[in-house]
Design a protein around this motif. Structure first.
Motif, PDB file in Angstrom:
ATOM      1  N   LEU A 101     -23.758 -47.816 -47.320  1.00  0.00           N
ATOM      2  CA  LEU A 101     -24.484 -46.672 -46.708  1.00  0.00           C
ATOM      3  C   LEU A 101     -24.766 -47.007 -45.434  1.00  0.00           C
ATOM      4  CD1 LEU A 101     -25.723 -43.773 -46.855  1.00  0.00           C
ATOM      5  CD2 LEU A 101     -27.783 -44.756 -47.673  1.00  0.00           C
ATOM      6  N   ARG A 102     -25.382 -48.176 -44.967  1.00  0.00           N
ATOM      7  CA  ARG A 102     -25.886 -48.458 -43.922  1.00  0.00           C
ATOM      8  C   ARG A 102     -24.573 -48.532 -42.803  1.00  0.00           C
ATOM      9  NH1 ARG A 102     -27.366 -53.482 -44.794  1.00  0.00           N
ATOM     10  NH2 ARG A 102     -25.513 -54.332 -44.336  1.00  0.00           N
ATOM     11  N   ARG A 103     -23.551 -48.877 -43.246  1.00  0.00           N
ATOM     12  CA  ARG A 103     -22.248 -48.939 -42.124  1.00  0.00           C
ATOM     13  C   ARG A 103     -21.566 -47.188 -42.082  1.00  0.00           C
ATOM     14  NH1 ARG A 103     -21.464 -53.475 -45.144  1.00  0.00           N
ATOM     15  NH2 ARG A 103     -20.639 -52.650 -47.038  1.00  0.00           N
ATOM     16  N   ASP A 113     -32.589 -44.067 -37.647  1.00  0.00           N
ATOM     17  CA  ASP A 113     -33.301 -45.354 -37.767  1.00  0.00           C
ATOM     18  C   ASP A 113     -33.436 -45.919 -39.302  1.00  0.00           C
ATOM     19  OD1 ASP A 113     -33.817 -45.543 -35.038  1.00  0.00           O
ATOM     20  OD2 ASP A 113     -35.698 -44.168 -35.287  1.00  0.00           O
ATOM     21  N   LEU A 114     -33.171 -47.198 -39.361  1.00  0.00           N
ATOM     22  CA  LEU A 114     -33.105 -47.687 -40.744  1.00  0.00           C
ATOM     23  C   LEU A 114     -33.999 -48.939 -40.758  1.00  0.00           C
ATOM     24  CD1 LEU A 114     -29.359 -48.419 -41.162  1.00  0.00           C
ATOM     25  CD2 LEU A 114     -30.952 -46.495 -42.379  1.00  0.00           C
ATOM     26  N   GLU A 115     -34.538 -49.137 -42.052  1.00  0.00           N
ATOM     27  CA  GLU A 115     -35.451 -50.245 -42.039  1.00  0.00           C
ATOM     28  C   GLU A 115     -35.259 -50.734 -43.766  1.00  0.00           C
ATOM     29  OE1 GLU A 115     -40.458 -51.169 -42.586  1.00  0.00           O
ATOM     30  OE2 GLU A 115     -39.708 -49.503 -40.985  1.00  0.00           O
ATOM     31  N   VAL A 116     -35.207 -51.841 -43.873  1.00  0.00           N
ATOM     32  CA  VAL A 116     -34.875 -52.541 -45.070  1.00  0.00           C
ATOM     33  C   VAL A 116     -36.316 -53.037 -45.794  1.00  0.00           C
ATOM     34  CG1 VAL A 116     -33.767 -54.417 -46.587  1.00  0.00           C
ATOM     35  CG2 VAL A 116     -32.401 -52.838 -44.688  1.00  0.00           C
ATOM     36  N   VAL A 117     -36.471 -52.705 -47.047  1.00  0.00           N
ATOM     37  CA  VAL A 117     -37.923 -53.151 -47.667  1.00  0.00           C
ATOM     38  C   VAL A 117     -37.087 -54.123 -48.751  1.00  0.00           C
ATOM     39  CG1 VAL A 117     -39.834 -52.841 -48.864  1.00  0.00           C
ATOM     40  CG2 VAL A 117     -39.121 -51.189 -47.256  1.00  0.00           C
ATOM     41  N   PRO A 118     -37.371 -55.316 -48.594  1.00  0.00           N
ATOM     42  CA  PRO A 118     -36.631 -56.307 -49.654  1.00  0.00           C
ATOM     43  C   PRO A 118     -37.310 -56.214 -50.944  1.00  0.00           C
ATOM     44  CG  PRO A 118     -38.203 -57.532 -48.150  1.00  0.00           C
ATOM     45  CD  PRO A 118     -37.941 -56.267 -47.626  1.00  0.00           C
TER      46      PRO A 118
END
Length: 264
Positions: A101-103, A113-118
């Motif tokens: 999805l990110r790519r 804008d993207l932010e990753v929550v581990p």
């Protein structure tokens, strides 16, 4: 606004991180790529805010790219006008659908804008579930073992996607490894199994992993001296005091291996 890639952890709703829970609660829509991730997400947000995405079960790359373009096109408007979340079991950056999805968004919707929550990944959760301690000074490799593959080489390995445990087990034991298997660890969806007998889990299940270790791979730890100092009844009489110098040298060595500052 923002699309949050939220790692849900291995499957139990209470293993979602505090930050992940906040991201889910604040999102206008929480998009789920599958039934299992959906079942965890609905423990934290109402079903009315869940957006289901459909991905074909195929290895055909053209069909998969078309599905991801469609998913990105659905998510992008929500993430531009407000906040959205895309959930995945484990961690978004470890063996996850989130990377696709990110790519796709970067290619066709770069304004999002993207932010990753581990999240808690099976890479770490396995250690607790299988009773394995990965000690300072140890090295650990991550490998796939789909369709009976049995990769070898490193002294310690975590194997993902163990879908034919008997075939994988045969190759690993011939190469000199001790192996323990875990299926659906920390998951409420299905039965959790931990075993060293591959026939216990001989049916195909994507959520099966294995830990393989060569018997001589153990790294001696400073605190081993406490157990070595025990008398016949198991009582430690001197706390390893006779080897304090050795303990301090060992601790400095372990700190250096971990990248910690060595204090004097």
């Amino acid at each position: 606004m923002t699309l949050y890639g939220v790692g849900l952890g291995p499957g139990q709703p209470d293993l979602v991180t505090v930050r992940g829970k906040r991201a889910l609660e604040s999102a206008d829509v929480v998009y789920s790529p599958g039934r299992l991730s959906r079942s965890v997400a609905t423990e934290h947000v109402p079903e009315s805010r869940i957006g289901d995405l459909d991905f074909p079960m195929t290895r055909d790359e053209e069909k998969l790219r078309a599905a991801w373009k469609e998913a990105a096109a659905e998510i992008a408007p929500t993430a531009r006008d407000g906040d959205a979340a895309f959930v995945t079991l484990g961690d978004p950056n470890v063996y996850s659908t989130f990377g696709h999805l990110r790519r796709t968004l970067a290619a066709f919707h770069p304004a999002v804008d993207l932010e990753v929550v581990p999240g808690v990944s099976a890479v770490t959760a396995f250690a607790t579930a299988l009773g394995v301690e990965v000690t300072a000074g140890s090295s650990l490799a991550l490998r796939e073992a789909d369709q009976g593959a049995s990769p070898t080489g490193p002294d310690r390995m975590i194997l993902f996607k163990v879908t034919d445990a008997p075939a994988t087990h045969e190759g690993l034991t011939e190469a000199g490894y001790d192996v323990v298997y875990g299926r659906r660890l920390f998951m409420e969806q299905g039965e959790t199994v931990v075993t060293d007998d591959p026939t216990d889990i001989d049916e195909r299940d994507y959520y099966t992993l294995a830990y393989a270790e060569r018997p001589d791979a153990r790294v001696e730890q400073a605190t081993d001296a406490f157990l070595e100092a025990a008398d016949e009844s198991g009582v430690v009489t001197d706390g390893g005091a006779q080897s304090i110098g050795d303990l301090e040298r060992q601790e400095r060595s372990e700190a250096a291996l971990c990248g910690d500052e060595v204090r004097r």
